[in-house]
Motif scaffolding. Structure first.
Motif, PDB file in Angstrom:
ATOM      1  N   ARG A 133     -44.973  -8.050 -42.138  1.00 22.14           N
ATOM      2  CA  ARG A 133     -43.883  -6.969 -41.700  1.00 22.14           C
ATOM      3  C   ARG A 133     -42.805  -7.739 -40.945  1.00 22.14           C
ATOM      4  O   ARG A 133     -41.729  -7.217 -40.713  1.00 22.14           O
ATOM      5  N   ASP A 177     -53.245 -16.070 -50.403  1.00 19.90           N
ATOM      6  CA  ASP A 177     -53.280 -15.268 -48.985  1.00 19.90           C
ATOM      7  C   ASP A 177     -54.547 -14.582 -49.159  1.00 19.90           C
ATOM      8  O   ASP A 177     -54.795 -13.484 -49.815  1.00 19.90           O
ATOM      9  N   TYR A 230     -48.506  -7.655 -50.546  1.00 18.39           N
ATOM     10  CA  TYR A 230     -48.424  -7.389 -49.525  1.00 18.39           C
ATOM     11  C   TYR A 230     -48.366  -8.695 -48.667  1.00 18.39           C
ATOM     12  O   TYR A 230     -49.807  -9.274 -48.414  1.00 18.39           O
ATOM     13  N   HIS A 231     -47.515  -8.958 -47.911  1.00 23.46           N
ATOM     14  CA  HIS A 231     -47.750 -10.273 -46.918  1.00 23.46           C
ATOM     15  C   HIS A 231     -47.325 -10.062 -45.394  1.00 23.46           C
ATOM     16  O   HIS A 231     -47.335 -11.074 -44.874  1.00 23.46           O
ATOM     17  N   LYS A 237     -57.280 -11.864 -39.709  1.00 24.30           N
ATOM     18  CA  LYS A 237     -58.358 -10.726 -39.967  1.00 24.30           C
ATOM     19  C   LYS A 237     -59.991 -11.101 -39.749  1.00 24.30           C
ATOM     20  O   LYS A 237     -60.204 -11.162 -38.597  1.00 24.30           O
ATOM     21  N   ILE A 253     -58.993  -2.366 -40.970  1.00 25.39           N
ATOM     22  CA  ILE A 253     -58.383  -3.226 -42.105  1.00 25.39           C
ATOM     23  C   ILE A 253     -59.021  -4.300 -42.188  1.00 25.39           C
ATOM     24  O   ILE A 253     -58.087  -5.465 -42.263  1.00 25.39           O
ATOM     25  N   SER A 275     -50.863 -14.026 -36.005  1.00 22.59           N
ATOM     26  CA  SER A 275     -51.085 -12.839 -37.113  1.00 22.59           C
ATOM     27  C   SER A 275     -51.126 -13.292 -38.363  1.00 22.59           C
ATOM     28  O   SER A 275     -50.626 -14.591 -38.649  1.00 22.59           O
ATOM     29  N   GLY A 276     -51.426 -12.661 -39.519  1.00 25.13           N
ATOM     30  CA  GLY A 276     -51.396 -12.883 -40.726  1.00 25.13           C
ATOM     31  C   GLY A 276     -49.959 -13.343 -41.362  1.00 25.13           C
ATOM     32  O   GLY A 276     -49.533 -14.101 -41.636  1.00 25.13           O
ATOM     33  N   SER A 277     -48.820 -12.367 -40.898  1.00 25.25           N
ATOM     34  CA  SER A 277     -47.459 -12.467 -41.150  1.00 25.25           C
ATOM     35  C   SER A 277     -47.054 -13.907 -40.826  1.00 25.25           C
ATOM     36  O   SER A 277     -46.455 -14.619 -41.515  1.00 25.25           O
ATOM     37  N   ILE A 334     -55.638 -13.332 -46.473  1.00 21.03           N
ATOM     38  CA  ILE A 334     -55.800 -12.806 -45.056  1.00 21.03           C
ATOM     39  C   ILE A 334     -56.838 -11.558 -45.135  1.00 21.03           C
ATOM     40  O   ILE A 334     -57.602 -11.303 -44.227  1.00 21.03           O
ATOM     41  N   GLN A 335     -56.876 -10.855 -46.213  1.00 23.96           N
ATOM     42  CA  GLN A 335     -57.693  -9.737 -46.152  1.00 23.96           C
ATOM     43  C   GLN A 335     -58.813  -9.914 -47.084  1.00 23.96           C
ATOM     44  O   GLN A 335     -59.763  -9.422 -46.773  1.00 23.96           O
ATOM     45  N   GLU A 382     -53.140  -4.402 -49.585  1.00 26.60           N
ATOM     46  CA  GLU A 382     -52.323  -3.041 -49.445  1.00 26.60           C
ATOM     47  C   GLU A 382     -51.818  -2.420 -50.707  1.00 26.60           C
ATOM     48  O   GLU A 382     -51.766  -1.267 -50.897  1.00 26.60           O
ATOM     49  N   GLU A 419     -52.020 -13.102 -53.406  1.00 26.33           N
ATOM     50  CA  GLU A 419     -53.539 -12.450 -52.868  1.00 26.33           C
ATOM     51  C   GLU A 419     -54.496 -12.296 -54.149  1.00 26.33           C
ATOM     52  O   GLU A 419     -54.131 -11.778 -54.926  1.00 26.33           O
TER      53      GLU A 419
END
Ligand code: PLZ
Length: 445
Positions: A161, A260, A158-159, A289, A70, A130-132, A262-263, A232, A227
């Motif tokens: 969990r 964001d 998606y940000h 990531k 991912i 972590s990204g979260s 992150i991805q 996601e 994002e």
């Protein structure tokens, strides 16, 4: 040590058992007894080694990785510079806790983040696991610095969990269902989704801004969190002009613009950050990531006056910016620079988009092909419509997996196939992966 790991891994896809093979199946039985059923495995082959774009499983199958865990192993697996940096750091020391006794590599990562992230203003950073966690801290900083509470997020977002980031995430299943109550003061507005809304960026931004102004009130908004290319949610690339219009609105209204990344960050899209494409300069950027080549590390970087508004001790965590992860980040950034992987991402993007567009001509189930750099996707639809075709996505993923190729599905409606190859993938490996994918799409048509 380094060379012996690498020499055990070939450069080609090679499937020698059915997939998953017998050893992976046995491991999966063991797993069921002790690992929570709440975690799923997209493709339950158990990995033992990896190099470049190839994973080797317990049965000796060589699997082509078009997912990079991912979007994490952007520089590829088993990169010698990363192995050396991490090994040396493990030998030197593995932990002190930055909040107790600091070390240089944490500072160096923050220097790199200040240099690489968009914006020429003074920046400071904080590092997390972590990204979260980075996203949570972005919200903390924005609320504290503005004295406001509302956070605006988008459809398909998606940000994460954790409890706050679940609230920021759009999709119920599997991320949120029955995990509430969720954090308050989160407001969701429409995302630019050119394939479905057929709006220009300016039109889509006007709709989002009108909703914010009428339903929340600009002066109540601490931050707008987005994002720049949604991950996601379906690799949704907003129409040109959408992000600049939102950015301008945030500046005019004293709202913190949080990207964001992150991805999408760290060369994935053919720029260091996806916002660079349109010259958008966020106030805060979250990264994770691809930042550290597989070691857990996340960053929150932004305007010094926001980041430094926090009282002493207001940010932190035991492991954040762990020295081993920091060493990995420095090696990763060096590798991205030395191998000019930002340019390679663009080449990969050209190859992928050309191949998928031509495939789209041959079959009736590819509604849309989109993406930038090595972050490319196709949206599968019922022939001749825009109705989501999640069954096709599922069958394509399964077909590819059976042939030893990892591709990932995503999307609010589960009907998007995304490609996130490591940027060190060779042209031959990419062609091989695309030929398997092409066969999978034809079989699903
Ligand atoms: N923001 C944009 O893509 C993580 C999630 C996989 P963490 N995306 C993969 C899953 O199903 O859990 C992600 C992201 C964006 C935040 C996150 C969260 O990052 O490191 O997973 O917490």
């Amino acid at each position: 040590m380094v060379s012996s790991i690498q020499s055990e891994v070939g450069t080609q896809r090679k499937v020698i058992t059915e997939l998953p093979g017998p050893k992976s199946r046995a491991l999966h039985e063991r797993r069921k007894a002790v690992v929570s059923a709440g975690l799923t495995n997209g493709f339950p082959i158990y990995i033992e080694r990896a190099d470049g774009a190839i994973l080797v499983d317990a049965d000796g199958n060589q699997i082509l990785d078009l997912g990079s865990g991912i979007a994490v192993t952007t520089i590829g697996h088993a990169v010698p510079e990363l192995i050396e940096a991490v090994s040396a750091q493990v030998a030197a020391f593995t932990h002190t806790c930055f909040m107790v006794t600091p070390y240089e590599s944490y500072v160096e990562v923050c220097e790199e983040l200040a240099t690489l992230t968009p914006g020429t203003y003074a920046k400071t950073s904080a590092l997390f696991n972590s990204g979260s966690e980075a996203v949570e801290n972005a919200v903390k900083v924005a609320r504290l610095a503005t004295g406001r509470q509302a956070i605006v997020v988008f459809d398909h977002a998606y940000h994460g969990r954790t409890n706050l980031t679940m609230a920021l995430t759009a999709k119920n299943m599997p991320y949120k269902d029955r995990f509430g109550p969720f954090a308050p003061e989160i407001y969701r507005v429409p995302m630019s989704y050119p394939f479905l809304d057929e709006l220009s960026g300016a039109e889509a931004a006007a709709i989002a801004i009108k909703e914010i102004e009428t339903q929340v009130g600009a002066k109540n908004v601490a931050a707008l969190l987005i994002e720049p290319i949604q991950g996601e949610g379906g690799f949704i690339v907003p129409a040109d002009g959408f992000l600049p219009a939102l950015s301008e609105w945030t500046t005019q209204n004293g709202v913190v613009f949080i990207a964001d990344e992150i991805q999408s960050g760290f060369c994935r899209t053919g720029d260091w950050f996806a916002v660079d494409h349109e010259g958008v300069v966020p106030d805060l950027v979250t990264t994770a990531k691809g930042l550290a080549g597989g070691m857990p590390l996340a960053g929150l970087t932004g305007r010094a006056e926001l980041m430094n508004a926090v009282h002493e001790g207001g940010l932190g965590g035991t492991y954040g910016g762990n020295p081993v992860a920091a060493a990995a980040a420095l090696a990763t950034i060096k590798t991205l620079r030395d191998r000019n992987l930002v340019a390679r991402a663009r080449e990969i993007g050209d190859t992928l988009l050309t191949a998928l567009h031509s495939l789209q001509q041959d079959v009736a189930i590819i509604g849309d092909v989109r993406g930038r750099g090595a972050m490319v996707a196709m949206e599968l639809t019922q022939p001749g419509t825009k109705t989501p075709n999640a069954a096709a996505a599922k069958s394509i993923v399964n077909y590819c997996n059976q042939q030893g190729v990892i591709v990932l599905a995503c999307g609010t409606y589960g009907n998007v196939i995304r490609l996130l190859p490591p940027l060190v993938i060779s042209d031959e490996q990419l062609a091989d992966g695309l030929s398997v994918l092409g066969a999978a799409v034809r079989a699903a048509s």
